[in-house]
Design a protein around this motif. Structure first.
Motif, PDB file in Angstrom:
ATOM      1  N   LEU A  12       1.570 -37.059 -52.017  1.00  0.00           N
ATOM      2  CA  LEU A  12       2.718 -36.297 -51.529  1.00  0.00           C
ATOM      3  C   LEU A  12       2.567 -34.780 -51.670  1.00  0.00           C
ATOM      4  O   LEU A  12       2.847 -34.054 -50.713  1.00  0.00           O
ATOM      5  N   PRO A  13       2.119 -34.225 -52.804  1.00  0.00           N
ATOM      6  CA  PRO A  13       2.003 -32.761 -52.890  1.00  0.00           C
ATOM      7  C   PRO A  13       1.058 -32.189 -51.823  1.00  0.00           C
ATOM      8  O   PRO A  13       1.370 -31.181 -51.205  1.00  0.00           O
ATOM      9  N   GLY A  14      -0.046 -32.857 -51.625  1.00  0.00           N
ATOM     10  CA  GLY A  14      -0.991 -32.401 -50.595  1.00  0.00           C
ATOM     11  C   GLY A  14      -0.404 -32.503 -49.207  1.00  0.00           C
ATOM     12  O   GLY A  14      -0.587 -31.619 -48.364  1.00  0.00           O
ATOM     13  N   LEU A  15       0.320 -33.592 -48.964  1.00  0.00           N
ATOM     14  CA  LEU A  15       0.954 -33.795 -47.665  1.00  0.00           C
ATOM     15  C   LEU A  15       1.981 -32.696 -47.381  1.00  0.00           C
ATOM     16  O   LEU A  15       2.038 -32.169 -46.269  1.00  0.00           O
ATOM     17  N   LEU A  16       2.757 -32.328 -48.377  1.00  0.00           N
ATOM     18  CA  LEU A  16       3.766 -31.279 -48.194  1.00  0.00           C
ATOM     19  C   LEU A  16       3.111 -29.924 -47.936  1.00  0.00           C
ATOM     20  O   LEU A  16       3.587 -29.152 -47.086  1.00  0.00           O
ATOM     21  N   ILE A  17       2.042 -29.628 -48.641  1.00  0.00           N
ATOM     22  CA  ILE A  17       1.354 -28.351 -48.427  1.00  0.00           C
ATOM     23  C   ILE A  17       0.665 -28.339 -47.062  1.00  0.00           C
ATOM     24  O   ILE A  17       0.704 -27.327 -46.357  1.00  0.00           O
ATOM     25  N   GLU A  18       0.055 -29.460 -46.676  1.00  0.00           N
ATOM     26  CA  GLU A  18      -0.556 -29.535 -45.350  1.00  0.00           C
ATOM     27  C   GLU A  18       0.492 -29.353 -44.250  1.00  0.00           C
ATOM     28  O   GLU A  18       0.238 -28.665 -43.265  1.00  0.00           O
ATOM     29  N   SER A  19       1.657 -29.946 -44.432  1.00  0.00           N
ATOM     30  CA  SER A  19       2.691 -29.806 -43.407  1.00  0.00           C
ATOM     31  C   SER A  19       3.252 -28.375 -43.380  1.00  0.00           C
ATOM     32  O   SER A  19       3.643 -27.890 -42.322  1.00  0.00           O
ATOM     33  N   LEU A  20       3.263 -27.694 -44.521  1.00  0.00           N
ATOM     34  CA  LEU A  20       3.646 -26.281 -44.544  1.00  0.00           C
ATOM     35  C   LEU A  20       2.620 -25.455 -43.765  1.00  0.00           C
ATOM     36  O   LEU A  20       2.984 -24.572 -42.984  1.00  0.00           O
ATOM     37  N   ALA A  21       1.333 -25.757 -43.986  1.00  0.00           N
ATOM     38  CA  ALA A  21       0.276 -25.072 -43.217  1.00  0.00           C
ATOM     39  C   ALA A  21       0.414 -25.384 -41.732  1.00  0.00           C
ATOM     40  O   ALA A  21       0.229 -24.504 -40.889  1.00  0.00           O
ATOM     41  N   ASP A  22       0.754 -26.632 -41.412  1.00  0.00           N
ATOM     42  CA  ASP A  22       0.977 -27.000 -40.010  1.00  0.00           C
ATOM     43  C   ASP A  22       2.119 -26.183 -39.411  1.00  0.00           C
ATOM     44  O   ASP A  22       2.036 -25.745 -38.263  1.00  0.00           O
ATOM     45  N   LEU A  23       3.188 -25.996 -40.183  1.00  0.00           N
ATOM     46  CA  LEU A  23       4.334 -25.223 -39.706  1.00  0.00           C
ATOM     47  C   LEU A  23       3.930 -23.779 -39.422  1.00  0.00           C
ATOM     48  O   LEU A  23       4.237 -23.240 -38.353  1.00  0.00           O
ATOM     49  N   LEU A  24       3.251 -23.150 -40.361  1.00  0.00           N
ATOM     50  CA  LEU A  24       2.812 -21.766 -40.157  1.00  0.00           C
ATOM     51  C   LEU A  24       1.874 -21.664 -38.953  1.00  0.00           C
ATOM     52  O   LEU A  24       2.006 -20.760 -38.119  1.00  0.00           O
ATOM     53  N   ASP A  25       0.939 -22.601 -38.861  1.00  0.00           N
ATOM     54  CA  ASP A  25      -0.002 -22.596 -37.752  1.00  0.00           C
ATOM     55  C   ASP A  25       0.713 -22.809 -36.423  1.00  0.00           C
ATOM     56  O   ASP A  25       0.399 -22.165 -35.419  1.00  0.00           O
ATOM     57  N   PHE A  26       1.694 -23.696 -36.415  1.00  0.00           N
ATOM     58  CA  PHE A  26       2.444 -23.986 -35.190  1.00  0.00           C
ATOM     59  C   PHE A  26       3.207 -22.755 -34.719  1.00  0.00           C
ATOM     60  O   PHE A  26       3.206 -22.430 -33.532  1.00  0.00           O
ATOM     61  N   VAL A  27       3.840 -22.037 -35.645  1.00  0.00           N
ATOM     62  CA  VAL A  27       4.584 -20.831 -35.288  1.00  0.00           C
ATOM     63  C   VAL A  27       3.631 -19.757 -34.753  1.00  0.00           C
ATOM     64  O   VAL A  27       3.905 -19.114 -33.730  1.00  0.00           O
ATOM     65  N   LEU A  28       2.504 -19.563 -35.422  1.00  0.00           N
ATOM     66  CA  LEU A  28       1.539 -18.564 -34.963  1.00  0.00           C
ATOM     67  C   LEU A  28       0.987 -18.922 -33.590  1.00  0.00           C
ATOM     68  O   LEU A  28       0.903 -18.066 -32.694  1.00  0.00           O
TER      69      LEU A  28
END
Length: 191
Positions: A94-110
Motif C-alpha cells: 500500500l505505501p508504494g502504491l500510494l506514492i506511485e499514484s501520487l507520481a501518476d497524478l503529478l505526471d498526469f497534470v504535467l
C-alpha cells in the motif's frame, strides 16, 4: 497472452484517463474561472457535478481549488494502477502504491498541460476563431502558466513562451516525477 494483457491494459488506461481528464478539466476550469457560458464548460460541469456534489460536502474547496475534483483525479489514477497491477498478477504494498499514484497524478497534470499548451498554440497559429469553445477553454487554462513569460521571449512575430513552458514541464516530469515514481516502485515491491 501478453497481447490480451496489453489490450486490456490499454482499455483500462483509456477509460480511467478519460475520467481523470474530465475531472482535471473541471478542477482547472474552476481554478482559472473559465466562462461558464462556454458549451464545453457546461458539458464538464454537467457530467462531473453528480459525483462532486456529495464529495464537496465532506471536502470543500480550498481557495479556488476544487479538492473534490482533485481527489477524483487521484482516485481514477489509483484505481487504474491497481487494476493494471491485478491484471499483471501482482499486488503492490500500500505505501508504494500510494506514492506511485501520487507520481501518476503529478505526471498526469504535467502531461495534460503539455498537451493543452500544444493544442492551444497550434490553434492560435492556425488563426482559429477565438470565440470557439475549445480555444476559449484552452486559453483560460494555459494563460496562468504562460503569463510569467508572455511577451518576453518574442522573436519576430513568434512568441516562444509556450515552447519554454513545455520544456520546463518535460524537465519536471524527468526530474520530479520520475524520482517519486522510483521511490514508490521500490516501496511497492517491499524494498
Amino acid at each position: 497472452m501478453p497481447y490480451v494483457f496489453n489490450a486490456l491494459s490499454l482499455l483500462i488506461q483509456v477509460v480511467f484517463s478519460a475520467i481523470a481528464t474530465l475531472f482535471l478539466f473541471r478542477l482547472l476550469a474552476e481554478a482559472n474561472r473559465a466562462d461558464f457560458h462556454n458549451p464545453l464548460s457546461q458539458f464538464i460541469y454537467r457530467y462531473t457535478n453528480p459525483v462532486l456534489a456529495p464529495v464537496r460536502r465532506l471536502l470543500p474547496n480550498w481557495r479556488r481549488i476544487n479538492l473534490a475534483a482533485l481527489l477524483m483525479v487521484w482516485l481514477a489514477l489509483l484505481i487504474e494502477r491497481v487494476l493494471i497491477d491485478l491484471l499483471a498478477g501482482a499486488m503492490p504494498f500500500l505505501p508504494g502504491l500510494l506514492i506511485e499514484s501520487l507520481a501518476d497524478l503529478l505526471d498526469f497534470v504535467l502531461l495534460f498541460y503539455i498537451v493543452v499548451i500544444f493544442i492551444w498554440s497550434l490553434l492560435s497559429m492556425l488563426s482559429a476563431d477565438p470565440h470557439q469553445p475549445l480555444v476559449r477553454l484552452a486559453g483560460t487554462i494555459v494563460q496562468p502558466v504562460l503569463r510569467p513569460l508572455r511577451g518576453k521571449l518574442v522573436a519576430g512575430n513568434i512568441d516562444f513562451s509556450p515552447t519554454v513552458v513545455v520544456i520546463v514541464l518535460l524537465l519536471a516530469r524527468i526530474l520530479l516525477v520520475a524520482p517519486i515514481f522510483d521511490i514508490g516502485a521500490r516501496l511497492a515491491q517491499g524494498g
